[in-house]
Write a protein that holds these residues in place. Structure first.
Motif, PDB file in Angstrom:
ATOM      1  N   VAL A 151     -20.682  -6.320  26.539  1.00 10.28           N
ATOM      2  CA  VAL A 151     -21.589  -7.699  26.669  1.00 10.28           C
ATOM      3  C   VAL A 151     -21.134  -8.816  26.036  1.00 10.28           C
ATOM      4  N   SER A 152     -21.083  -9.946  26.593  1.00 13.47           N
ATOM      5  CA  SER A 152     -20.728 -11.382  26.526  1.00 13.47           C
ATOM      6  C   SER A 152     -21.636 -11.979  25.801  1.00 13.47           C
ATOM      7  N   ALA A 153     -21.118 -12.573  24.348  1.00 14.19           N
ATOM      8  CA  ALA A 153     -22.209 -13.447  23.814  1.00 14.19           C
ATOM      9  C   ALA A 153     -22.052 -14.966  24.302  1.00 14.19           C
ATOM     10  N   CYS A 154     -21.219 -15.050  25.119  1.00 13.29           N
ATOM     11  CA  CYS A 154     -21.082 -16.652  25.674  1.00 13.29           C
ATOM     12  C   CYS A 154     -22.103 -17.065  26.483  1.00 13.29           C
ATOM     13  N   THR A 155     -22.427 -18.276  26.555  1.00 11.24           N
ATOM     14  CA  THR A 155     -23.438 -18.964  27.377  1.00 11.24           C
ATOM     15  C   THR A 155     -22.674 -19.175  28.646  1.00 11.24           C
ATOM     16  N   LYS A 156     -23.689 -19.446  29.775  1.00  4.32           N
ATOM     17  CA  LYS A 156     -23.125 -19.940  30.934  1.00  4.32           C
ATOM     18  C   LYS A 156     -22.146 -20.794  31.284  1.00  4.32           C
ATOM     19  N   ALA A 157     -22.083 -22.125  30.195  1.00  7.20           N
ATOM     20  CA  ALA A 157     -21.093 -22.957  30.189  1.00  7.20           C
ATOM     21  C   ALA A 157     -19.759 -22.362  29.669  1.00  7.20           C
ATOM     22  N   THR A 158     -19.892 -21.633  28.911  1.00  9.71           N
ATOM     23  CA  THR A 158     -18.382 -20.960  28.442  1.00  9.71           C
ATOM     24  C   THR A 158     -17.987 -19.710  29.285  1.00  9.71           C
ATOM     25  N   ALA A 159     -18.997 -19.030  30.259  1.00 13.05           N
ATOM     26  CA  ALA A 159     -18.650 -17.778  30.977  1.00 13.05           C
ATOM     27  C   ALA A 159     -17.198 -17.980  31.822  1.00 13.05           C
ATOM     28  N   ALA A 160     -17.408 -19.335  32.500  1.00 15.87           N
ATOM     29  CA  ALA A 160     -16.179 -19.552  33.456  1.00 15.87           C
ATOM     30  C   ALA A 160     -14.731 -19.554  32.653  1.00 15.87           C
ATOM     31  N   THR A 161     -14.813 -20.046  31.468  1.00 19.06           N
ATOM     32  CA  THR A 161     -13.487 -19.989  30.739  1.00 19.06           C
ATOM     33  C   THR A 161     -13.231 -18.705  30.172  1.00 19.06           C
ATOM     34  N   SER A 162     -14.130 -17.779  29.873  1.00 19.87           N
ATOM     35  CA  SER A 162     -14.048 -16.626  29.081  1.00 19.87           C
ATOM     36  C   SER A 162     -13.557 -15.718  30.655  1.00 19.87           C
ATOM     37  N   LEU A 163     -14.001 -15.769  31.794  1.00 22.58           N
ATOM     38  CA  LEU A 163     -13.573 -14.932  32.674  1.00 22.58           C
ATOM     39  C   LEU A 163     -12.257 -15.315  33.261  1.00 22.58           C
ATOM     40  N   PHE A 164     -11.948 -16.657  32.924  1.00 25.39           N
ATOM     41  CA  PHE A 164     -10.495 -17.036  33.274  1.00 25.39           C
ATOM     42  C   PHE A 164      -9.425 -16.447  32.375  1.00 25.39           C
ATOM     43  N   ALA A 165      -9.949 -16.339  31.036  1.00 22.01           N
ATOM     44  CA  ALA A 165      -8.838 -15.885  30.146  1.00 22.01           C
ATOM     45  C   ALA A 165      -9.031 -14.175  30.309  1.00 22.01           C
ATOM     46  N   PHE A 166     -10.093 -13.760  30.632  1.00 19.52           N
ATOM     47  CA  PHE A 166     -10.095 -12.143  30.955  1.00 19.52           C
ATOM     48  C   PHE A 166      -9.057 -12.020  32.147  1.00 19.52           C
ATOM     49  N   SER A 167      -9.238 -12.761  33.239  1.00 19.80           N
ATOM     50  CA  SER A 167      -8.515 -12.493  34.501  1.00 19.80           C
ATOM     51  C   SER A 167      -7.122 -12.814  34.261  1.00 19.80           C
ATOM     52  N   ALA A 168      -6.745 -13.769  33.402  1.00 18.85           N
ATOM     53  CA  ALA A 168      -5.287 -14.090  33.300  1.00 18.85           C
ATOM     54  C   ALA A 168      -4.566 -12.965  32.412  1.00 18.85           C
ATOM     55  N   ILE A 193     -17.007  -0.840  35.808  1.00 17.16           N
ATOM     56  CA  ILE A 193     -17.164  -1.885  34.473  1.00 17.16           C
ATOM     57  C   ILE A 193     -18.186  -2.683  34.667  1.00 17.16           C
ATOM     58  N   VAL A 194     -19.289  -2.836  33.928  1.00 23.37           N
ATOM     59  CA  VAL A 194     -20.239  -3.950  33.999  1.00 23.37           C
ATOM     60  C   VAL A 194     -20.042  -4.964  32.825  1.00 23.37           C
ATOM     61  N   VAL A 195     -20.021  -6.122  33.222  1.00 22.33           N
ATOM     62  CA  VAL A 195     -19.758  -7.306  32.168  1.00 22.33           C
ATOM     63  C   VAL A 195     -21.177  -7.835  32.154  1.00 22.33           C
ATOM     64  N   ASP A 196     -21.906  -8.099  30.974  1.00 22.08           N
ATOM     65  CA  ASP A 196     -23.310  -8.687  31.043  1.00 22.08           C
ATOM     66  C   ASP A 196     -23.063  -9.802  30.181  1.00 22.08           C
ATOM     67  N   ASN A 197     -23.523 -10.822  30.725  1.00 23.97           N
ATOM     68  CA  ASN A 197     -23.477 -12.251  30.151  1.00 23.97           C
ATOM     69  C   ASN A 197     -24.760 -12.480  29.547  1.00 23.97           C
ATOM     70  N   ALA A 198     -25.079 -11.799  28.384  1.00 22.84           N
ATOM     71  CA  ALA A 198     -26.024 -11.896  27.389  1.00 22.84           C
ATOM     72  C   ALA A 198     -27.296 -12.018  27.952  1.00 22.84           C
ATOM     73  N   SER A 199     -27.634 -10.977  28.692  1.00 24.59           N
ATOM     74  CA  SER A 199     -29.191 -10.858  29.260  1.00 24.59           C
ATOM     75  C   SER A 199     -30.011 -10.866  28.352  1.00 24.59           C
ATOM     76  N   SER A 200     -31.207 -11.244  28.714  1.00 21.75           N
ATOM     77  CA  SER A 200     -32.237 -11.302  27.793  1.00 21.75           C
ATOM     78  C   SER A 200     -33.653 -10.453  28.463  1.00 21.75           C
ATOM     79  N   ASP A 201     -33.249  -9.656  29.296  1.00 22.08           N
ATOM     80  CA  ASP A 201     -34.395  -9.043  30.072  1.00 22.08           C
ATOM     81  C   ASP A 201     -34.098  -7.512  29.642  1.00 22.08           C
ATOM     82  N   GLY A 202     -33.396  -7.051  28.744  1.00 23.86           N
ATOM     83  CA  GLY A 202     -33.255  -5.615  28.482  1.00 23.86           C
ATOM     84  C   GLY A 202     -32.319  -4.843  29.420  1.00 23.86           C
TER      85      GLY A 202
END
Length: 91
Positions: free
Chosen positions: A64-81, A39-48
């Motif tokens: 594809v995650s629409a979250c910013t880098k600021a909220t990525a850690a929170t989202s990843l924690f929610a996913f891993s939990a 599984i690839v999780v993309d953090n809203a890349s803008s380079d194609g």
């Protein structure tokens, strides 16, 4: 290989590093351990990245995650939990 061998999930993150991720996926295709899912999780890349990875690896889900880098850690924690091993009570 027997059916008693565990199935594993390989999750990789990508953010504007398309070539690195494609090389990683190619390396994973050469694994001899067949009971795995990629599984690839993309953090809203803008380079194609999303289109290139999806085109090169049609059997690999690209989330594809629409979250910013600021909220990525929170989202990843929610996913891993929310992911627990069989018989586990979670985080």
């Amino acid at each position: 290989m027997t059916s008693t061998e565990p199935s594993v999930c390989i999750i990789t993150l990508n953010w504007n590093r398309c070539q690195d991720t494609l090389e990683f996926l190619e390396s994973c295709r050469q694994l001899t351990y067949l009971r795995h899912t990629l599984i690839v999780v993309d953090n809203a890349s803008s380079d194609g990245s999303v289109a290139a990875i999806a085109a090169a690896s049609v059997s690999t889900p690209v989330l594809v995650s629409a979250c910013t880098k600021a909220t990525a850690a929170t989202s990843l924690f929610a996913f891993s939990a929310s992911v627990t091993a069989p018989g586990s009570t979670g985080v």
